[in-house]
Write an enzyme that holds these catalytic residues in place. Structure first.
Site, short mmCIF file in Angstrom:
data_model
loop_
_atom_site.label_atom_id
_atom_site.label_comp_id
_atom_site.label_asym_id
_atom_site.label_seq_id
_atom_site.Cartn_x
_atom_site.Cartn_y
_atom_site.Cartn_z
N HIS A 55 0.86 -1.19 0.00
CA HIS A 55 0.00 0.00 0.00
C HIS A 55 0.89 1.24 0.00
O HIS A 55 2.08 1.16 0.33
CB HIS A 55 -0.90 -0.01 1.23
CG HIS A 55 -1.95 -1.07 1.19
ND1 HIS A 55 -3.08 -1.02 1.97
CD2 HIS A 55 -2.05 -2.22 0.46
CE1 HIS A 55 -3.83 -2.07 1.73
NE2 HIS A 55 -3.22 -2.82 0.82
N GLU A 57 1.18 3.85 1.95
CA GLU A 57 1.80 4.19 3.23
C GLU A 57 2.94 3.23 3.57
O GLU A 57 4.00 3.65 4.00
CB GLU A 57 0.76 4.16 4.36
CG GLU A 57 -0.36 5.16 4.20
CD GLU A 57 -1.59 4.62 3.47
OE1 GLU A 57 -2.70 5.09 3.78
OE2 GLU A 57 -1.44 3.74 2.59
#
Length: 161
Positions: A55, A57
């Site tokens: 992802h 992040e």
């Protein structure tokens, strides 16, 4: 346009570029608070790599770790949507000063669903609050004569902490 607004806009721009490249609609910008320096930008890489943990992040945190930075103290993190539970957990460990998200879960849910056989976007967070025995993901404790051995060994090797 204030700097804060530029980082928000850049997170969205990264997400849109990623969609154009066949990726998922998520971007992340990590900014050092005092200087306003962008330390890293990342887009979700799940579709491109097949790594379900890639992802935006997580990718940003990994890139910073490759440069020797092991936390986000003193940083603000700008993301296109409120973080999923995995990313939220990673952010809690990384300890940024704040997370600025563009879309709420409800706004995201109107156009995007990334659920699976255990969760949906609408139920993912609630899943964690359930007792382990009631969660959709089957889990059970394995038998071992000393399940605390690794943790005692760590504590003995790190008495200060």
């Amino acid at each position: 346009m204030e700097q804060h607004d530029r980082y928000v806009a850049r997170a969205v721009e990264l997400a849109l570029e990623n969609v154009g490249a066949g990726g998922k609609p998520f971007g992340c910008v990590v900014v050092e608070r005092g200087s306003g320096e962008v330390l890293v930008e990342a887009a979700n890489q799940v579709a491109q790599t097949g790594d379900l943990t890639a992802h935006a992040e997580i990718t940003a945190i990994r890139r910073l770790a490759e440069r020797g930075r092991t936390g986000l103290e003193g940083c603000d993190v700008y993301v296109t949507a409120y973080p999923c539970p995995m990313c939220l957990g990673a952010l809690y460990y990384a300890q940024p000063e704040r997370v600025v998200y563009v879309a709420t879960r409800e706004q995201e849910d109107r156009h995007y669903e990334d659920g699976n056989r255990y969760t949906s976007l609408a139920t993912f967070y609630d899943e964690y609050a359930k007792p382990v025995s009631e969660r959709n993901l089957p889990a059970e404790q394995g038998e071992h004569p000393d399940p605390e051995a690794p943790f005692r060994a760590w504590a003995a090797a790190h008495p200060e902490g």
